[in-house]
Design a protein around this motif. Structure first.
Motif, PDB file in Angstrom:
ATOM      1  N   ALA A 195       0.726  -1.280  -0.008  1.00 45.22           N
ATOM      2  CA  ALA A 195       0.097   0.027   0.083  1.00 45.22           C
ATOM      3  C   ALA A 195       0.857   1.377   0.002  1.00 45.22           C
ATOM      4  CB  ALA A 195      -1.034   0.093   1.279  1.00 45.22           C
ATOM      5  N   ALA A 196       1.786   1.249   0.767  1.00 53.58           N
ATOM      6  CA  ALA A 196       2.824   2.482   0.879  1.00 53.58           C
ATOM      7  C   ALA A 196       3.489   2.526  -0.384  1.00 53.58           C
ATOM      8  CB  ALA A 196       3.940   2.029   1.831  1.00 53.58           C
ATOM      9  N   ARG A 204       6.656   0.533  13.119  1.00 58.29           N
ATOM     10  CA  ARG A 204       7.157   0.759  11.844  1.00 58.29           C
ATOM     11  C   ARG A 204       5.692   1.006  11.165  1.00 58.29           C
ATOM     12  NH1 ARG A 204      10.437  -2.706   7.866  1.00 58.29           N
ATOM     13  NH2 ARG A 204       9.061  -4.325   7.389  1.00 58.29           N
ATOM     14  N   TRP A 205       4.860   0.185  11.730  1.00 52.93           N
ATOM     15  CA  TRP A 205       3.370   0.296  10.785  1.00 52.93           C
ATOM     16  C   TRP A 205       2.775   1.577  11.038  1.00 52.93           C
ATOM     17  CZ3 TRP A 205       1.704  -5.255  12.434  1.00 52.93           C
ATOM     18  CH2 TRP A 205       2.390  -6.157  11.709  1.00 52.93           C
ATOM     19  N   ARG A 206       2.822   1.996  12.472  1.00 54.29           N
ATOM     20  CA  ARG A 206       2.272   3.409  12.986  1.00 54.29           C
ATOM     21  C   ARG A 206       2.994   4.421  11.923  1.00 54.29           C
ATOM     22  NH1 ARG A 206       4.572   6.919  16.893  1.00 54.29           N
ATOM     23  NH2 ARG A 206       2.969   8.530  17.755  1.00 54.29           N
ATOM     24  N   PRO A 259       3.223   6.380   6.085  1.00 54.81           N
ATOM     25  CA  PRO A 259       2.845   7.896   5.690  1.00 54.81           C
ATOM     26  C   PRO A 259       1.680   8.146   4.964  1.00 54.81           C
ATOM     27  CG  PRO A 259       4.602   7.099   4.225  1.00 54.81           C
ATOM     28  CD  PRO A 259       4.424   5.923   5.200  1.00 54.81           C
ATOM     29  N   LYS A 260       0.566   7.136   5.388  1.00 54.77           N
ATOM     30  CA  LYS A 260      -0.706   7.242   4.511  1.00 54.77           C
ATOM     31  C   LYS A 260      -1.760   6.933   5.830  1.00 54.77           C
ATOM     32  CE  LYS A 260       0.869   5.728  -0.029  1.00 54.77           C
ATOM     33  NZ  LYS A 260       0.503   4.806  -1.124  1.00 54.77           N
ATOM     34  N   LEU A 266      -1.788  14.792   3.956  1.00 53.66           N
ATOM     35  CA  LEU A 266      -1.981  13.789   4.937  1.00 53.66           C
ATOM     36  C   LEU A 266      -0.958  13.244   5.655  1.00 53.66           C
ATOM     37  CD1 LEU A 266      -5.139  11.821   2.823  1.00 53.66           C
ATOM     38  CD2 LEU A 266      -5.365  13.044   5.077  1.00 53.66           C
ATOM     39  N   ALA A 267       0.112  13.266   4.831  1.00 54.41           N
ATOM     40  CA  ALA A 267       1.447  12.357   5.369  1.00 54.41           C
ATOM     41  C   ALA A 267       1.845  13.500   6.385  1.00 54.41           C
ATOM     42  CB  ALA A 267       2.405  12.068   4.371  1.00 54.41           C
ATOM     43  N   LEU A 268       2.014  14.544   6.195  1.00 53.08           N
ATOM     44  CA  LEU A 268       2.744  15.719   7.077  1.00 53.08           C
ATOM     45  C   LEU A 268       1.611  15.605   8.303  1.00 53.08           C
ATOM     46  CD1 LEU A 268       3.892  18.432   4.544  1.00 53.08           C
ATOM     47  CD2 LEU A 268       5.252  16.619   5.855  1.00 53.08           C
TER      48      LEU A 268
END
Length: 283
Positions: A47-48, A115-117, A120-121, A228-230
């Motif tokens: 997904a990333a 790491r999943w947390r 960046p989505k 969203l990422a930021l």
């Protein structure tokens, strides 16, 4: 969009800008063995890497989101080696005692969740039925949680003499006194109560869980990807400044002290508890 075969531990599918990652061990209430954990990791990376994906939904097949770590199914694989992805700890499978357990759990529990947390989505957990112990960790690393009205949450591992699950986010996802009650009693928290204390975002009828989760996901996906990422990073950093990152490290050490104590004083590192014992004690 091709999907992962139904017999795989995790299914993956995409609807426009939303990827849905589904844990697929419904016969075992989506208990998390290592095979499922590493399959989740591959799905999140997929997904990333997909520029078409702006939001990720995490779901569980069947009646329950996840009953937690696999401590007793026929496919339990804690003793097997896997290619490590979340850290630099050595292979646990040929080690003994705390050296083995600490290395494995640093990888598949604390390391993977951290790491999943940071994906960046935005991630949305879609929770029905049981969300217990290790299932909490998977929901908590998501940015938003939508739960059905039949969902319940619990961390009963204090019954094992252990201070909560490895990703100890309890005092950040709910008020500290609520967290203490949650842990001290091991009682189930209803979806409505979880909403009242701010642990989840929405409670919806069971029949509408998928549709309402997807509606929210597509609404979030209308926002610009970089924004969203930021924003996700900004809020995560604020949590870390409130002590989440160092708190996780601290309690992870206490968690393993409890395992070692159990190994010396009880039948095993789980304090003699198995799936049946946990169910009976919680009923």
């Amino acid at each position: 969009m091709p999907t992962v075969p139904d017999d795989e531990p995790v299914r993956y599918e995409r609807q426009g800008p939303v990827a849905t990652v589904t844990m697929n061990r419904p016969d075992y209430r989506n208990a998390q063995n290592s095979a499922l954990t590493y399959a989740l990791d591959r799905a999140f990376y997929r997904a990333a890497d997909d520029d078409e994906v702006k939001v990720v939904v995490l779901a569980g097949a069947g009646k329950h989101f996840s009953a937690g770590h696999d401590i007793g199914t026929p496919e339990r694989d804690a003793h097997l080696p896997f290619d490590r992805k979340a850290g630099l700890w050595w292979d646990h499978s040929d080690k003994a005692g705390a050296e083995s357990r600490f290395a494995r759990e640093s990888e598949v529990y604390l390391g993977m969740c951290r790491r999943w947390r940071e994906l960046p989505k935005p991630m949305i957990a879609s929770v029905q039925g049981a969300c217990v112990a290790g299932g909490l960790m998977l929901a908590w690393i998501c940015d938003l949680i939508v739960a059905s009205d039949d969902a319940f949450f619990a961390d009963p591992v204090v019954r094992m003499g252990i201070p909560g699950v490895e990703y100890f986010a309890h005092p950040w996802v709910m008020p500290p006194r609520i967290a203490k009650e949650f842990l001290y009693t091991g009682d189930r928290m209803t979806a409505r109560r979880a909403y009242e204390v701010g642990m989840i975002n929405r409670v919806v009828p069971r029949a509408e869980l998928t549709d309402q989760t997807m509606e929210l996901a597509h609404r979030v996906a209308e926002m610009p990807r970089m924004g969203l990422a930021l924003t996700k990073r900004a809020v995560n950093q604020a949590e870390d400044l409130q002590g989440l990152h160092t708190g996780l490290d601290s309690v992870f050490g206490l968690h393993h002290l409890a395992h070692a104590h159990n190994a010396e004083t009880a039948h095993d590192s789980l304090g003699g508890m198995d799936v049946r014992g946990m169910k009976e004690a919680s009923s």
